[in-house]
Scaffold this motif. Structure first.
Motif, mmCIF file in Angstrom:
data_model
loop_
_atom_site.group_PDB
_atom_site.id
_atom_site.type_symbol
_atom_site.label_atom_id
_atom_site.label_comp_id
_atom_site.label_asym_id
_atom_site.label_seq_id
_atom_site.Cartn_x
_atom_site.Cartn_y
_atom_site.Cartn_z
ATOM 1 N N UNK A 95 0.829 -1.211 0.000
ATOM 2 C CA UNK A 95 0.000 0.000 0.000
ATOM 3 C C UNK A 95 0.860 1.256 0.000
ATOM 4 N N UNK A 96 1.926 1.239 0.802
ATOM 5 C CA UNK A 96 2.807 2.401 0.849
ATOM 6 C C UNK A 96 3.461 2.619 -0.515
ATOM 7 N N UNK A 97 3.897 1.508 -1.140
ATOM 8 C CA UNK A 97 4.529 1.618 -2.453
ATOM 9 C C UNK A 97 3.549 2.130 -3.500
ATOM 10 N N UNK A 98 2.315 1.611 -3.476
ATOM 11 C CA UNK A 98 1.327 2.044 -4.466
ATOM 12 C C UNK A 98 0.948 3.506 -4.255
ATOM 13 N N UNK A 99 0.861 3.941 -2.994
ATOM 14 C CA UNK A 99 0.588 5.351 -2.721
ATOM 15 C C UNK A 99 1.750 6.236 -3.175
ATOM 16 N N UNK A 100 2.977 5.725 -2.990
ATOM 17 C CA UNK A 100 4.159 6.473 -3.422
ATOM 18 C C UNK A 100 4.164 6.639 -4.941
ATOM 19 N N UNK A 134 -0.041 11.164 0.668
ATOM 20 C CA UNK A 134 -1.438 11.584 0.750
ATOM 21 C C UNK A 134 -1.702 12.827 -0.076
ATOM 22 N N UNK A 135 -2.971 12.988 -0.428
ATOM 23 C CA UNK A 135 -3.483 14.257 -0.936
ATOM 24 C C UNK A 135 -4.267 14.889 0.205
ATOM 25 N N UNK A 136 -3.869 16.077 0.621
ATOM 26 C CA UNK A 136 -4.477 16.738 1.775
ATOM 27 C C UNK A 136 -5.533 17.726 1.274
ATOM 28 N N UNK A 137 -6.773 17.545 1.750
ATOM 29 C CA UNK A 137 -7.909 18.366 1.315
ATOM 30 C C UNK A 137 -8.515 19.072 2.522
ATOM 31 N N UNK A 138 -8.835 20.355 2.355
ATOM 32 C CA UNK A 138 -9.561 21.095 3.386
ATOM 33 C C UNK A 138 -10.999 21.261 2.926
ATOM 34 N N UNK A 142 -13.783 23.456 7.039
ATOM 35 C CA UNK A 142 -12.484 23.662 7.685
ATOM 36 C C UNK A 142 -11.775 22.408 8.141
ATOM 37 N N UNK A 143 -12.371 21.234 7.959
ATOM 38 C CA UNK A 143 -11.707 20.004 8.367
ATOM 39 C C UNK A 143 -10.634 19.616 7.352
ATOM 40 N N UNK A 144 -9.558 18.999 7.869
ATOM 41 C CA UNK A 144 -8.469 18.518 7.026
ATOM 42 C C UNK A 144 -8.637 17.014 6.820
ATOM 43 N N UNK A 145 -8.612 16.582 5.554
ATOM 44 C CA UNK A 145 -8.775 15.170 5.224
ATOM 45 C C UNK A 145 -7.521 14.699 4.486
ATOM 46 N N UNK A 146 -6.971 13.571 4.929
ATOM 47 C CA UNK A 146 -5.824 12.963 4.265
ATOM 48 C C UNK A 146 -6.330 11.791 3.419
ATOM 49 N N UNK A 147 -6.250 11.940 2.113
ATOM 50 C CA UNK A 147 -6.748 10.915 1.197
ATOM 51 C C UNK A 147 -5.544 10.198 0.587
ATOM 52 N N UNK A 148 -5.436 8.870 0.713
ATOM 53 C CA UNK A 148 -4.309 8.155 0.099
ATOM 54 C C UNK A 148 -4.235 8.416 -1.408
ATOM 55 N N UNK A 149 -3.034 8.643 -1.902
ATOM 56 C CA UNK A 149 -2.865 8.952 -3.323
ATOM 57 C C UNK A 149 -3.409 7.851 -4.227
ATOM 58 N N UNK A 150 -3.299 6.605 -3.788
ATOM 59 C CA UNK A 150 -3.797 5.494 -4.587
ATOM 60 C C UNK A 150 -5.295 5.627 -4.824
ATOM 61 N N UNK A 151 -6.017 6.035 -3.780
ATOM 62 C CA UNK A 151 -7.475 6.188 -3.891
ATOM 63 C C UNK A 151 -7.824 7.304 -4.865
ATOM 64 N N UNK A 152 -7.063 8.394 -4.809
ATOM 65 C CA UNK A 152 -7.318 9.520 -5.717
ATOM 66 C C UNK A 152 -7.001 9.137 -7.154
ATOM 67 N N UNK A 153 -5.865 8.467 -7.342
ATOM 68 C CA UNK A 153 -5.395 8.165 -8.697
ATOM 69 C C UNK A 153 -6.271 7.129 -9.394
ATOM 70 N N UNK A 154 -6.767 6.148 -8.647
ATOM 71 C CA UNK A 154 -7.492 5.032 -9.261
ATOM 72 C C UNK A 154 -8.983 5.288 -9.416
ATOM 73 N N UNK A 155 -9.493 6.380 -8.882
ATOM 74 C CA UNK A 155 -10.925 6.652 -8.946
ATOM 75 C C UNK A 155 -11.189 7.983 -9.652
#
Length: 281
Positions: A95-100, A134-138, A142-155
Motif C-alpha cells: 500500500x505504501x509503495x502504491x501510494x508512493x 497523501x493528498x491533503x484536502x480542506x 475547515x476540516x483537514x482530510x488525508x486521502x491516500x494517493x492510490x485512492x485519488x489516482x485510481x478513482x
C-alpha cells in the motif's frame, strides 16, 4: 598490524572516492533542481528526482570504495541482500509503495494543483498539499482530510477550478395558473441583470417537470470560478433576483398543496361527507 598499515593507502583512496562521489551527488542535485525548475513548478517532482539521483550516485561511490578495499565479496553480499530485502519490503509495504507511485504520477501528470477545488470519493474541498503519501484536502467546513494517493489516482475525481468557470443550475417552479412563457421571460431577464454572470454565455431556462403543485424548471447560467464564495454568492443573488422578479410580476412560486379526499372511494369533499354522515346518524 602489518596488514592494517598496508591497507591504509587503499583506505585513503576509498575515503577520497566516497567524498568525491558525495560532492558529485550534491552538484547533480543542484543541476537537476535548476533544470527542472525551468520545466515544472511542481516541487514534489523536483525533490523526488534530486533525492533519487543523489542516492544513486552516492551508492555507486560506496560500491567502488568497497571494491578498492578488496571487499568484492561484501559488495556481492550487499547487492544480494538488498535484492532480498527489497522483495520482502515490497510485499510488506504494498500500500505504501502504491501510494508512493500514485503520488509520483499525480505530481508528474498534474491533474490538479494546490488551491484547486476537487471532489473525489465523495469528499469535497480545496487541495492543501500533495505529498508522496497523501493528498491533503480542506473541506468547506475547515476540516483537514488525508486521502491516500492510490485512492485519488485510481478513482474518478472532479476538478472544479481547472477551467476557471462553473455553471449554476437553479431549480424553481411556478403555479399551474401562471403563463409559462411570461414566467420564462421574466426569469431570464432577472438573471441576465446579475453582475457576476458571464455575459458571453446565454441564460438558459428549461421546464422539466409537472410537479405536485407547480410546473418546475431549471435556469442555468455561467460564472467565473476559482473560489467557493463566488459560486455561493452568485447562487444566492440569483435566488433573490428570481423571487423579487416573480413577486413584482404577480407570478407565484407555490407552496406544496395537498388535496384531502373524504369517503371510502375518495373524491368527496369534507362538507358533503359531513352532511352524508349527519343524515345517516
Amino acid at each position: 598490524m602489518t596488514t592494517t598499515i598496508e591497507m591504509l593507502p587503499n583506505l585513503a583512496v576509498a575515503l577520497l572516492v566516497v567524498i568525491v562521489f558525495y560532492a558529485i551527488a550534491k552538484g547533480i542535485r543542484k543541476f537537476v533542481g535548476k533544470v527542472l525548475s525551468k520545466v515544472t513548478t511542481n516541487k514534489t517532482v523536483t525533490g523526488l528526482a534530486q533525492t533519487v539521483l543523489g542516492v544513486l550516485v552516492i551508492g555507486i561511490g560506496v560500491f567502488i570504495a568497497l571494491s578498492i578495499l578488496n571487499l568484492d565479496g561484501m559488495v556481492t553480499s550487499l547487492l544480494a541482500g538488498a535484492g532480498i530485502i527489497g522483495l520482502a519490503l515490497g510485499f510488506a509495504f504494498q500500500d505504501i509503495a502504491s501510494n508512493f507511485i500514485s503520488g509520483v504520477l499525480l505530481s508528474v501528470r498534474h491533474p490538479f494543483g494546490i488551491g484547486d477545488i476537487i471532489e473525489t470519493n465523495d469528499l469535497f474541498g480545496t487541495v492543501e498539499k500533495l505529498n508522496l503519501r497523501n493528498t491533503v484536502i480542506r473541506t468547506p467546513q475547515g476540516q483537514i482530510i488525508y486521502v491516500p494517493n492510490k485512492v485519488v489516482y485510481e478513482n474518478p475525481f472532479i476538478n472544479y477550478t481547472k477551467n476557471g468557470e462553473r455553471r449554476i443550475d437553479l431549480a424553481c417552479g411556478v403555479s399551474y395558473g401562471d403563463d409559462l412563457e411570461k414566467a420564462r421571460k421574466i426569469a431570464i431577464e432577472a438573471i441576465e441583470k446579475l453582475d457576476m454572470r458571464d455575459t458571453s454565455r446565454d441564460v438558459e431556462l428549461y421546464f422539466d417537470e409537472f410537479g405536485g403543485s407547480s410546473v418546475n424548471f431549471k435556469i442555468r447560467f455561467w460564472i467565473a470560478f476559482d473560489k467557493l464564495p463566488q459560486y455561493w454568492g452568485a447562487q444566492s443573488e440569483a435566488i433573490i433576483a428570481l423571487k423579487k422578479a416573480f413577486d413584482e410580476n404577480d407570478i407565484m412560486i407555490p407552496y406544496p398543496i395537498r388535496t384531502l379526499d373524504f369517503g371510502i372511494r375518495g373524491g368527496e369533499k369534507l362538507n358533503a361527507s359531513m352532511i352524508r354522515n349527519g343524515n345517516n346518524a
